[in-house]
Design an enzyme around this catalytic site. Structure first.
Site, PDB file in Angstrom:
ATOM      1  N   SER A   1       0.826  -1.210   0.000  1.00 46.61           N
ATOM      2  CA  SER A   1       0.000   0.000   0.000  1.00 46.61           C
ATOM      3  C   SER A   1       0.855   1.252   0.000  1.00 46.61           C
ATOM      4  O   SER A   1       1.983   1.254   0.527  1.00 46.61           O
ATOM      5  CB  SER A   1      -0.889  -0.001   1.252  1.00 46.61           C
ATOM      6  OG  SER A   1      -1.495   1.255   1.454  1.00 46.61           O
TER       7      SER A   1
ATOM      8  N   TYR B   1      -2.182  -0.196  10.019  1.00 50.78           N
ATOM      9  CA  TYR B   1      -2.370  -0.769   8.691  1.00 50.78           C
ATOM     10  C   TYR B   1      -1.088  -0.660   7.869  1.00 50.78           C
ATOM     11  O   TYR B   1      -0.623  -1.630   7.273  1.00 50.78           O
ATOM     12  CB  TYR B   1      -3.521  -0.057   7.980  1.00 50.78           C
ATOM     13  CG  TYR B   1      -3.658  -0.423   6.511  1.00 50.78           C
ATOM     14  CD1 TYR B   1      -3.998  -1.707   6.133  1.00 50.78           C
ATOM     15  CD2 TYR B   1      -3.427   0.527   5.519  1.00 50.78           C
ATOM     16  CE1 TYR B   1      -4.116  -2.049   4.791  1.00 50.78           C
ATOM     17  CE2 TYR B   1      -3.553   0.197   4.176  1.00 50.78           C
ATOM     18  CZ  TYR B   1      -3.890  -1.098   3.816  1.00 50.78           C
ATOM     19  OH  TYR B   1      -3.990  -1.434   2.486  1.00 50.78           O
TER      20      TYR B   1
END
Length: 349
Positions: free
Chosen positions: A147, A172
Site C-alpha cells: 500500500s 495498517y
C-alpha cells in the site's frame, strides 16, 4: 496477456481488486486456466456486494469457452485450510490481495489486522515455501498487495520505492511494510520469486463502501452534510481499478530478476498525478449530477486531520514504465463518471 494452462490462486477474490483481476483473467484466457478464489467473506462492509461480485465471476466461468473459477470460503489465518488449498490445487501463480484494509479501522480494531495481514500472509509464505518440497515444481511467482500507506508522512514526492519507509503512521501501514520485509526474507531463504505492489487509492465501480468517494456518494444521495478532513487540504493519487488490474497482470507475467541473491521487487501502481480532495469532491458531484443521482452539491463540514491519515500520496511509477512499458492513465473525471453510472444502476434503479 493470457494465462492458459495456469492455475492461479487469488486471495481476496470477492474483494474489489480481486474481483476485477479474476474477471480480466477469465475474459482473456481459454478454458485451460483455473482461478482458485479464496475469501473469508467477512462483514467489514456489505457482504451482498461481495456476493454480487462472486456471482458475476461464477457466471462467466460457467461458459465452457472461459476458464474455471473455484471458490473456497475461509480465512488466511487458518493454516490448515491454506495448506490444503496449496496441496489440492498446486497453484502456479499466487496473488495475495486478501487483507484487512482501512487506516482508521486499524485504530479501533487492531486484532483484525494482526490476524489477516500478518498471520494470514505468513501462512501464504509458508505454503509457497513448502510448495517446492519433494522435488515439486512449486509456485512460479508470488504477487502480494502492499500500500501507499507505507510511505507514512514522507515529505519527498513523488514517492519512490527507493525511499525509506520505516516510519508508518498507522497500524495498517505497519502491517503492509511487514509484508514486504517478510516476502523479502522468504525470497532470500527459499528462492521464492516475489513482487510487492504498493497500490495508491484505488477507486471505481463495485468498489469498497468504506472508501471516501463511496461514503461521500451515499451522503450526497441522502442530502446529508459531508465531512472533509484537514479542512480540505489533502492530495491523493487516485488510481482507477482498471489501471491497477492492468498493472497486476503485467507483473504476473514477469518474475523479478535476481538482485543481491534475492528475487524480490516492489513497484508503485498509482496514477502519478495527485489531485486535491476538494477537486475530487467537486468532480464526484458533477458526475453524480450528470447521471441525475443528485441535483445539487453537498453542504461540507471542514474538520482537522484524522489520526493515521497523511497529507499527500504521489506515486513514482518510473520502474513500472521501464520494466513493463505501462503507466496508469485513466483520468479522475473518466473514472468517477464510470462509478456514477454503476452506482445509479446498482443502487438507484
Amino acid at each position: 496477456m493470457n494465462f492458459n494452462n495456469k492455475t492461479i490462486l487469488v486471495t481476496g477474490a470477492a474483494g474489489f481488486i480481486g474481483f476485477y483481476l479474476s474477471k480480466q483473467i477469465l475474459e482473456n484466457s481459454d478454458n485451460t486456466v483455473s482461478i482458485i478464489g479464496l475469501d473469508n467473506m467477512n462483514d467489514y462492509y456489505d457482504v451482498s456486494l461481495k456476493e454480487n461480485r462472486l456471482s458475476i465471476i461464477s457466471e462467466m466461468s460457467s461458459d465452457k469457452a472461459k476458464g474455471n473459477f473455484i471458490f473456497v470460503k475461509g480465512s488466511l489465518a487458518n493454516k490448515v485450510l491454506v495448506d490444503s488449498v496449496f496441496e489440492e490445487y498446486k497453484p502456479d501463480i499466487v496473488i495475495n490481495l486478501a487483507a484487512q484494509a482501512g487506516v482508521r479501522y486499524s485504530i479501533t480494531n487492531p486484532e483484525a489486522y494482526m490476524e489477516s495481514n500478518l498471520i494470514g500472509f505468513f501462512n501464504i509464505l509458508e505454503a509457497c515455501r513448502h510448495s517446492y518440497d519433494n522435488g515439486e515444481k512449486g509456485v512460479d511467482h508470488l504477487i502480494y498487495a502492499s500500500s501507499s500507506s507505507v510511505y507514512g508522512a514522507n515529505k519527498k514526492v513523488p514517492y519512490s520505492t527507493e525511499d525509506k519507509v520505516d516510519a508508518p503512521v498507522s497500524l495498517y501501514a505497519a502491517t503492509k511494510k511487514s509484508n514486504e520485509l517478510l516476502a523479502h526474507s522468504y525470497s532470500k531463504l527459499y528462492d521464492i520469486p516475489s513482487t510487492g505492489l504498493r497500490f495508491f487509492t484505488v477507486y471505481g465501480p463495485m468498489g469498497r463502501p468504506d472508501m471516501a468517494y463511496f461514503g461521500f456518494t451515499n451522503k450526497l444521495v441522502k442530502g446529508e452534510k459531508i465531512q472533509i478532513f484537514n479542512f480540505g487540504d489533502m492530495k491523493r493519487d487516485f488510481t482507477y481499478v482498471d489501471d491497477i488490474v492492468t498493472g497486476v497482470i503485467n507483473v504476473m507475467g514477469k518474475t523479478p530478476s535476481t538482485k543481491d541473491g534475492v528475487k524480490h521487487k516492489v513497484y508503485n501502481i498509482g496514477n502519478n498525478q495527485p489531485e486535491s480532495l476538494m477537486y475530487f469532491v467537486e468532480t464526484l458531484e458533477r458526475c453524480l449530477m450528470k447521471e441525475g443521482i443528485i441535483d445539487k452539491p453537498a453542504e461540507k463540514e471542514l474538520l482537522p486531520m484524522q489520526p493515521g491519515d497523511v497529507y499527500q500520496t504521489y506515486a513514482d511509477v518510473d520502474d513500472l514504465v521501464k520494466d513493463f512499458g505501462f503507466k496508469p492513465s485513466i483520468s479522475l473525471e473518466e473514472g468517477l463518471s464510470q462509478f456514477a453510472k454503476w452506482y445509479k444502476e446498482y443502487y438507484i434503479k
